[in-house]
Design a protein around this motif. Sequence first.
Motif, PDB file in Angstrom:
ATOM      1  N   MET B  40       0.845  -1.188   0.000  1.00  0.00           N
ATOM      2  CA  MET B  40       0.000   0.000   0.000  1.00  0.00           C
ATOM      3  C   MET B  40       0.880   1.237   0.000  1.00  0.00           C
ATOM      4  SD  MET B  40      -3.203  -1.125   2.398  1.00  0.00           S
ATOM      5  CE  MET B  40      -4.318   0.071   1.703  1.00  0.00           C
ATOM      6  N   GLY B  41       0.257   2.361  -0.089  1.00  0.00           N
ATOM      7  CA  GLY B  41       1.029   3.592  -0.065  1.00  0.00           C
ATOM      8  C   GLY B  41       0.413   4.647  -0.941  1.00  0.00           C
ATOM      9  N   PRO B  42       0.780   5.888  -0.721  1.00  0.00           N
ATOM     10  CA  PRO B  42       0.197   6.990  -1.484  1.00  0.00           C
ATOM     11  C   PRO B  42       0.600   6.939  -2.953  1.00  0.00           C
ATOM     12  CG  PRO B  42       1.856   7.789   0.068  1.00  0.00           C
ATOM     13  CD  PRO B  42       1.734   6.329   0.297  1.00  0.00           C
ATOM     14  N   SER B  43      -0.155   7.653  -3.737  1.00  0.00           N
ATOM     15  CA  SER B  43       0.124   7.713  -5.167  1.00  0.00           C
ATOM     16  C   SER B  43       1.509   8.293  -5.409  1.00  0.00           C
ATOM     17  CB  SER B  43      -0.943   8.575  -5.844  1.00  0.00           C
ATOM     18  OG  SER B  43      -0.782   8.524  -7.222  1.00  0.00           O
ATOM     19  N   GLY B  44       2.253   7.659  -6.253  1.00  0.00           N
ATOM     20  CA  GLY B  44       3.579   8.152  -6.575  1.00  0.00           C
ATOM     21  C   GLY B  44       4.653   7.660  -5.638  1.00  0.00           C
ATOM     22  N   SER B  45       4.283   6.761  -4.708  1.00  0.00           N
ATOM     23  CA  SER B  45       5.263   6.311  -3.719  1.00  0.00           C
ATOM     24  C   SER B  45       6.198   5.239  -4.278  1.00  0.00           C
ATOM     25  CB  SER B  45       4.529   5.788  -2.484  1.00  0.00           C
ATOM     26  OG  SER B  45       3.646   4.745  -2.850  1.00  0.00           O
ATOM     27  N   GLY B  46       5.880   4.700  -5.439  1.00  0.00           N
ATOM     28  CA  GLY B  46       6.795   3.737  -6.048  1.00  0.00           C
ATOM     29  C   GLY B  46       6.287   2.308  -6.077  1.00  0.00           C
ATOM     30  N   LYS B  47       4.995   2.119  -5.778  1.00  0.00           N
ATOM     31  CA  LYS B  47       4.441   0.754  -5.711  1.00  0.00           C
ATOM     32  C   LYS B  47       4.549   0.030  -7.053  1.00  0.00           C
ATOM     33  CE  LYS B  47       0.375   2.271  -4.538  1.00  0.00           C
ATOM     34  NZ  LYS B  47       0.628   3.724  -4.645  1.00  0.00           N
ATOM     35  N   THR B  48       4.084   0.701  -8.108  1.00  0.00           N
ATOM     36  CA  THR B  48       4.127   0.062  -9.425  1.00  0.00           C
ATOM     37  C   THR B  48       5.577  -0.194  -9.843  1.00  0.00           C
ATOM     38  OG1 THR B  48       2.041   1.056 -10.101  1.00  0.00           O
ATOM     39  CG2 THR B  48       3.512   0.360 -11.856  1.00  0.00           C
ATOM     40  N   THR B  49       6.427   0.743  -9.515  1.00  0.00           N
ATOM     41  CA  THR B  49       7.833   0.578  -9.867  1.00  0.00           C
ATOM     42  C   THR B  49       8.425  -0.667  -9.203  1.00  0.00           C
ATOM     43  OG1 THR B  49       7.990   2.976 -10.026  1.00  0.00           O
ATOM     44  CG2 THR B  49      10.056   1.759  -9.940  1.00  0.00           C
ATOM     45  N   LEU B  50       8.107  -0.858  -7.934  1.00  0.00           N
ATOM     46  CA  LEU B  50       8.604  -2.038  -7.215  1.00  0.00           C
ATOM     47  C   LEU B  50       8.039  -3.318  -7.822  1.00  0.00           C
ATOM     48  CD1 LEU B  50      10.169  -3.373  -4.959  1.00  0.00           C
ATOM     49  CD2 LEU B  50       8.288  -2.847  -3.375  1.00  0.00           C
ATOM     50  N   LEU B  51       6.736  -3.269  -8.126  1.00  0.00           N
ATOM     51  CA  LEU B  51       6.085  -4.423  -8.738  1.00  0.00           C
ATOM     52  C   LEU B  51       6.743  -4.780 -10.070  1.00  0.00           C
ATOM     53  CD1 LEU B  51       3.728  -5.837  -7.400  1.00  0.00           C
ATOM     54  CD2 LEU B  51       2.172  -4.601  -8.906  1.00  0.00           C
ATOM     55  N   ASN B  52       7.073  -3.749 -10.857  1.00  0.00           N
ATOM     56  CA  ASN B  52       7.716  -3.973 -12.150  1.00  0.00           C
ATOM     57  C   ASN B  52       9.089  -4.626 -11.993  1.00  0.00           C
ATOM     58  OD1 ASN B  52       5.562  -2.944 -13.541  1.00  0.00           O
ATOM     59  ND2 ASN B  52       6.433  -0.886 -13.783  1.00  0.00           N
ATOM     60  N   MET B  53       9.774  -4.290 -10.888  1.00  0.00           N
ATOM     61  CA  MET B  53      11.087  -4.909 -10.625  1.00  0.00           C
ATOM     62  C   MET B  53      10.906  -6.397 -10.342  1.00  0.00           C
ATOM     63  SD  MET B  53      13.308  -2.517 -10.739  1.00  0.00           S
ATOM     64  CE  MET B  53      12.999  -0.806 -11.070  1.00  0.00           C
ATOM     65  N   ILE B  54       9.904  -6.701  -9.495  1.00  0.00           N
ATOM     66  CA  ILE B  54       9.657  -8.098  -9.132  1.00  0.00           C
ATOM     67  C   ILE B  54       9.237  -8.904 -10.358  1.00  0.00           C
ATOM     68  CG2 ILE B  54       8.165  -9.625  -7.770  1.00  0.00           C
ATOM     69  CD1 ILE B  54       7.997  -7.311  -5.696  1.00  0.00           C
ATOM     70  N   GLY B  55       8.439  -8.262 -11.229  1.00  0.00           N
ATOM     71  CA  GLY B  55       7.931  -8.964 -12.407  1.00  0.00           C
ATOM     72  C   GLY B  55       8.902  -8.991 -13.571  1.00  0.00           C
ATOM     73  N   GLY B  56      10.079  -8.378 -13.398  1.00  0.00           N
ATOM     74  CA  GLY B  56      11.057  -8.400 -14.479  1.00  0.00           C
ATOM     75  C   GLY B  56      10.654  -7.534 -15.657  1.00  0.00           C
ATOM     76  N   LEU B  57       9.858  -6.492 -15.398  1.00  0.00           N
ATOM     77  CA  LEU B  57       9.512  -5.564 -16.477  1.00  0.00           C
ATOM     78  C   LEU B  57      10.488  -4.399 -16.505  1.00  0.00           C
ATOM     79  CD1 LEU B  57       5.607  -5.343 -16.135  1.00  0.00           C
ATOM     80  CD2 LEU B  57       6.949  -6.701 -17.760  1.00  0.00           C
ATOM     81  N   ASP B  58      11.167  -4.195 -15.397  1.00  0.00           N
ATOM     82  CA  ASP B  58      12.050  -3.046 -15.273  1.00  0.00           C
ATOM     83  C   ASP B  58      13.330  -3.519 -14.587  1.00  0.00           C
ATOM     84  OD1 ASP B  58      12.858  -0.450 -15.476  1.00  0.00           O
ATOM     85  OD2 ASP B  58      11.208   0.396 -14.297  1.00  0.00           O
ATOM     86  N   VAL B  59      14.412  -2.782 -14.782  1.00  0.00           N
ATOM     87  CA  VAL B  59      15.673  -3.191 -14.160  1.00  0.00           C
ATOM     88  C   VAL B  59      16.098  -2.172 -13.104  1.00  0.00           C
ATOM     89  CG1 VAL B  59      16.594  -4.603 -16.020  1.00  0.00           C
ATOM     90  CG2 VAL B  59      16.852  -2.125 -16.111  1.00  0.00           C
ATOM     91  N   PRO B  60      16.646  -2.659 -11.995  1.00  0.00           N
ATOM     92  CA  PRO B  60      17.026  -1.744 -10.915  1.00  0.00           C
ATOM     93  C   PRO B  60      18.255  -0.914 -11.276  1.00  0.00           C
ATOM     94  CG  PRO B  60      17.627  -4.003 -10.360  1.00  0.00           C
ATOM     95  CD  PRO B  60      16.899  -4.062 -11.660  1.00  0.00           C
ATOM     96  N   THR B  61      18.391   0.237 -10.642  1.00  0.00           N
ATOM     97  CA  THR B  61      19.593   1.038 -10.790  1.00  0.00           C
ATOM     98  C   THR B  61      20.724   0.389  -9.989  1.00  0.00           C
ATOM     99  OG1 THR B  61      18.136   2.953 -10.856  1.00  0.00           O
ATOM    100  CG2 THR B  61      20.478   3.391 -10.609  1.00  0.00           C
ATOM    101  N   LYS B  62      20.345  -0.190  -8.859  1.00  0.00           N
ATOM    102  CA  LYS B  62      21.328  -0.824  -7.987  1.00  0.00           C
ATOM    103  C   LYS B  62      20.626  -1.911  -7.177  1.00  0.00           C
ATOM    104  CE  LYS B  62      23.902   0.985  -4.343  1.00  0.00           C
ATOM    105  NZ  LYS B  62      24.299   2.217  -3.619  1.00  0.00           N
ATOM    106  N   GLY B  63      21.354  -2.926  -6.755  1.00  0.00           N
ATOM    107  CA  GLY B  63      20.788  -3.947  -5.881  1.00  0.00           C
ATOM    108  C   GLY B  63      20.479  -5.242  -6.608  1.00  0.00           C
ATOM    109  N   SER B  64      20.085  -6.248  -5.825  1.00  0.00           N
ATOM    110  CA  SER B  64      19.778  -7.538  -6.423  1.00  0.00           C
ATOM    111  C   SER B  64      18.304  -7.868  -6.236  1.00  0.00           C
ATOM    112  CB  SER B  64      20.646  -8.632  -5.794  1.00  0.00           C
ATOM    113  OG  SER B  64      20.267  -8.818  -4.449  1.00  0.00           O
ATOM    114  N   VAL B  65      17.768  -8.495  -7.277  1.00  0.00           N
ATOM    115  CA  VAL B  65      16.359  -8.901  -7.230  1.00  0.00           C
ATOM    116  C   VAL B  65      16.305 -10.389  -7.545  1.00  0.00           C
ATOM    117  CG1 VAL B  65      14.064  -8.534  -8.197  1.00  0.00           C
ATOM    118  CG2 VAL B  65      15.655  -6.613  -8.030  1.00  0.00           C
ATOM    119  N   ASN B  66      16.298 -11.216  -6.482  1.00  0.00           N
ATOM    120  CA  ASN B  66      16.215 -12.659  -6.690  1.00  0.00           C
ATOM    121  C   ASN B  66      14.763 -13.090  -6.687  1.00  0.00           C
ATOM    122  OD1 ASN B  66      18.787 -14.279  -6.874  1.00  0.00           O
ATOM    123  ND2 ASN B  66      19.297 -12.773  -5.251  1.00  0.00           N
TER     124      ASN B  66
END
Lengths: 387, 228
Positions: B40-66
């Motif tokens: 959950m979280g307010p609009s623009g807080s990054g929820k979709t962005t995080l979801l896209n990382m988990i789903g392999g639609l987007d790539v992180p700037t830094k860090g690991s996503v196993n």
Amino acid sequence: MSYFGFLFANLGRKKVRTWLTFLSIVVCFLLFGLLRTVGGMFSGPVSLAGADRLVVSPKYSMVTDPLPVSHTNALRALAGVDGAAHADWFGGNYLDFGLAFPTIPVKPREYFNVYSEFRIAEDELETFENTRTGAVASRGTAERFGWQIGDTIPIVGNIYPKEDGSLLWEFELVGLYDRPNSTAGNFEDFYIHYDYFDEARQHSKGMVGWIMVKVENPDEAALLASEIDALFANSGNPTRTMTENEYNAQFAKQLGDIGMVVNMILTAVFFSILLLVANTMIQSFRERLGDLGVLKALGFSDGRVARMVLYESLVLNVGGAAVGIGLSYALLIGVEPMLANFGAVELTSANLIAGLTIAALLGLLVGAIPAIRAASLPIVDVLRARG
Amino acid sequence: MNQIIDIRGLHKTYHRGGERIAVLDDIDLSVKDGGYLALMGPSGSGKTTLLNMIGGLDVPTKGSVNVCGVNIAELKGRALASWRAQNIGFVFQFYNLMDVLSAQRNVELPLLLTKLSKKERQKRALTALDIVGLANRAKHKPSELSGGQLQRVAIARALVADQRILVCDEPTGDLDRASANQILELMEILNTSHNKTIIMVTHDPEAARHAHECLHLDKGRLRAEADA
Ligand SMILES: Nc1ncnc2c1ncn2[C@@H]1O[C@H](COP(=O)(O)OP(=O)(O)OP(=O)(O)O)[C@@H](O)[C@H]1O
Ligand SMILES: [Mg+2]
């Protein structure tokens, strides 16, 4: 659903637009099939044989200012001339084949002397000379119409009525000639006897259409030509003399012009079809950005999505071309009898292959931009824009 | 416990006109196999962005996503696409179905990437539609279905290839309460009986209650529910 089913489902997104685009491609290639085939009938290779012959024709018009037959003897008397033979254009239709072959009234021996490369049996030539209503045909023409020596060939004239007003002329086939390296195809001359023709016709007696002159030394042909024109310049029947090569070259140039016009028309047609189809493809691509983004999210790779877009364009273009060329060939078969005057209608596989190749290139060309853009579409942005 | 998702030190930064925007800021997150996480979280807080990382639609700037045993931060292009096809089912707020295809054909789409025969594909698509209770609407086009039904078709598409994780971005955001509840019940069944791991972004506290765990994103940072 198969992969192809998916492709067609996508093409069916905007059915009317897809059909209209498809139809314009069909029409374009229909035109291609027609023009290439009909144009091809006029652009056969032209023989440049006969550097040793001059064509003496009326300075102004073969129709309104024919030459007097007496010019022939005057020419024969010139130094450097090895022989002269006059000829004319008879016109006329054979049965319902229309102008199936040119019918040319000649003096048999004179004419075959000038055209020394034509092969005819001596006894047949002699019979031709001695049969006033006789005629000789090329072996090809005889085979084409199933004629035997001794047959009567009826020809309905359209320029020269007989003295009794009748237009029906009948000739007896007395011989066959062979023409080495002929480039006339199905359209080889049918020779009739000038003496009979001139005596029986109602008007223009004593006149001829043109005179062929055989020169002794081909190197002097050009010089001789101007001498001839000078000789008749002040007569009532001035002439225009060219080497047979020039004459042919002029003819070939006209044929070349037809080919060029055909190609120019086709280039214009293809260019407009290119713009039209490209516009359709780009429009349809824009409407589908969302769908393409979703496909990528589902695991369709960039390359696969790009190929899909490209295949759609190819199917549309090559399919349209196949239908269009098919229709043009069907149409040409339908009107073949009407074109018989000009020669045989040849539905070549070369034209078909050329057409399909052009279609494939068109398809690749108009599909390339949307395909490349589809490949580089960023999924996240597309999905975000879609909500 | 076996972690199906394990994210360490995840940063995502966007550049806009020379300005750096840190959308995700040092995220650590793990979800165990069969888990059900609400974000959950307010609009623009990054929820979709995080979801896209988990789903392999987007790539992180830094860090690991196993995810499912693969560090997808290191995958690219075709490999990433085919990894997605095998492991992730996406459910979007606005369904994202193809208008030109029937329900069954929409569900069948991900199977075009497999080696299954045409017959087998059709059978599996029908089974998936059956699971979401829409076997009788197989031949219907999206324009002939209600919002709730569309979302169920989308869920069928997200599970037809036996994906282990369902990534859902506001799956009930466009639905009325009754339809939303049906979707939430369906997702709960998929989680308990079909062992699907579910990550769901939602603005709806009712929806979040169905999850095992609820995390809050705020300005790119994660907080547990308790601190909210
Ligand atoms: N491609 C991008 N370029 C620049 N900024 C971006 C880009 N994508 C997202 N952002 C920014 O990242 C931030 C987080 O966006 P995100 O969509 O993840 O938020 P969200 O929590 O899903 O919001 P909502 O609840 O409205 O869906 C926003 O401020 C957004 O403007
Ligand atoms: Mg969002």
